[in-house]
Write an enzyme that holds these catalytic residues in place. Structure first.
Site, PDB file in Angstrom:
ATOM      1  N   SER A 176       0.843  -1.193   0.000  1.00  0.00           N
ATOM      2  CA  SER A 176       0.000   0.000   0.000  1.00  0.00           C
ATOM      3  C   SER A 176       0.890   1.259   0.000  1.00  0.00           C
ATOM      4  CB  SER A 176      -0.956  -0.066   1.201  1.00  0.00           C
ATOM      5  OG  SER A 176      -1.991   0.864   1.079  1.00  0.00           O
ATOM      6  N   ASP A 178      -9.815  -4.810  -5.062  1.00  0.00           N
ATOM      7  CA  ASP A 178      -9.075  -4.127  -3.997  1.00  0.00           C
ATOM      8  C   ASP A 178      -9.964  -3.197  -3.155  1.00  0.00           C
ATOM      9  OD1 ASP A 178      -6.007  -3.361  -3.213  1.00  0.00           O
ATOM     10  OD2 ASP A 178      -7.312  -1.602  -3.103  1.00  0.00           O
ATOM     11  N   HIS A 211      -8.320  -4.921  -0.365  1.00  0.00           N
ATOM     12  CA  HIS A 211      -7.073  -4.221  -0.016  1.00  0.00           C
ATOM     13  C   HIS A 211      -6.477  -4.663   1.319  1.00  0.00           C
ATOM     14  CE1 HIS A 211      -4.044  -1.194  -0.513  1.00  0.00           C
ATOM     15  NE2 HIS A 211      -4.261  -0.748   0.705  1.00  0.00           N
TER      16      HIS A 211
END
Ligand SMILES: *[C@@H]1O[C@H](CO)[C@@H](O)[C@H](O)[C@H]1NC(C)=O
Ligand SMILES: *[C@@H]1O[C@H](CO)[C@@H](O)[C@H](O)[C@H]1NC(C)=O
Ligand SMILES: *[C@@H]1O[C@H](CO)[C@@H](O)[C@H](O)[C@H]1NC(C)=O
Ligand SMILES: *[C@@H]1O[C@H](CO)[C@@H](O)[C@H](O)[C@H]1NC(C)=O
Length: 287
Positions: free
Chosen positions: A97, A213, A268
């Protein structure tokens, strides 16, 4: 005979272990979390690739992960340079990330960091235009008006502001954003040439992302795709950054060093928690 065979196997095993050791791995965590969130990846690498030294960066955890991108790049970069100097054979780098965008900043900035494989695990490499995940930090923030906060001197004091990319306010993005347009060589500077040359020192660049995601927006940003001015996604190979080889993506691609990996079915917040992601998409690139 069996003792001769045993000895041969013993010698072969010894030779194998001596001739092959895995490069150390450095892990960089995401926003509003810390090194603890990367422990599963660390343990799995150690289990499956015995002998690997894994460094799990514990700087800028929790709220301090909102500090500016440049500040984090320069601080964490010094640690990574130290680690790199102890391993002349090179290191492998994995950023999750926001950590993947920090990692790219480090690779581009530090010529004394020698990264063999850099894996970007669902990172907003081309920017972010979605605010859902920010509600904990900025309650009430919606993507349409977030630019009013982020495209200001104050807004640039947060990491997210540094990679916020509103497709409807390109001019403000260019005038305020101090990080993303620079490391993407969208705005050229005295550092642009170094940024590109340093990225081109990679043996492998692996960009992992996926359509489910739900945080990285558009999800293709994890692979340098992004919105055009009408919020239509243009994939990496049709982007200016690629076509003009601004940071070396095209060169990496043509020399088969760029790996675009799309994995459906992963939210995610699962990428770094999912053992099969490590087994199937990280370990094969770590040597
Ligand atoms: C790098 O290593 C040197 C020598 O081991 C040490 O003095 C220094 O504090 C380290 N710097 C960082 C940022 O870890
Ligand atoms: C790496 O380079 C930076 C400057 O770019 C320097 O400050 C740092 O001391 C260097 N680290 C090592 C371990 O050489
Ligand atoms: C997309 O935006 C451009 C301006 O950036 C405009 O000229 C064009 O007509 C738009 N296309 C569509 C299909 O909306
Ligand atoms: C874990 O990753 C696999 C792909 O390797 C994916 O199919 C699966 O849906 C993921 N599971 C979760 C809980 O994210």
């Amino acid at each position: 005979m069996s003792s001769m065979a045993n000895i041969s196997i013993f010698v072969l095993t010894l030779l194998f272990h001596q001739s092959f050791t895995y490069k150390p791995v450095v892990l960089i965590h995401g926003i509003m979390t810390g090194s603890g969130s990367m422990e599963m990846i660390k343990r799995r690498i150690e289990e499956k690739h015995p002998g690997t030294t894994v460094y799990n960066v514990n700087r800028f955890e929790s709220w301090s992960s909102l500090e500016t991108m440049w500040h984090q790049v320069l601080e964490i970069g010094l640690d990574v340079a130290n680690i790199s100097s102890k391993h002349p054979e090179g290191i492998n780098l994995i950023g999750y990330s926001q950590g993947g965008l920090l990692a790219r900043g480090i690779v581009e900035t530090f010529s004394n960091v020698s990264v063999s494989t850099f894996i970007s695990l669902s990172s907003p490499q081309a920017g972010q235009y979605g605010a859902g995940f920010l509600h904990v930090v900025f309650p009430g923030l919606v993507k349409e008006s977030a630019y009013e906060l982020f495209y200001s001197r104050v807004g640039q004091h947060t990491s997210v502001g540094n990679y916020w990319r509103d497709p409807y306010h390109q001019t403000l993005y260019e005038s305020y954003s101090v990080y993303l347009p620079y490391i993407n060589n969208h705005i050229m500077s005295a550092k642009s040439e170094d940024f590109k040359n340093n990225l081109l020192r990679l043996k492998r660049l692996v960009l992992i992302g996926g359509p489910d995601d739900q945080v990285i927006t558009p999800w293709q940003s994890s692979q340098f795709g992004y919105y055009d001015a009408n919020e239509t996604v243009v994939e990496m190979r049709n982007q200016e950054i690629y076509l003009s080889d601004k940071i070396g993506l095209r060169t990496l691609d043509k020399s088969k060093r760029l790996h675009i990996v799309t994995v459906p079915g992963v939210n995610h917040f699962s990428w770094h928690m999912n053992v099969s992601i490590v087994d199937d998409y990280l370990l094969p690139y770590l040597d």
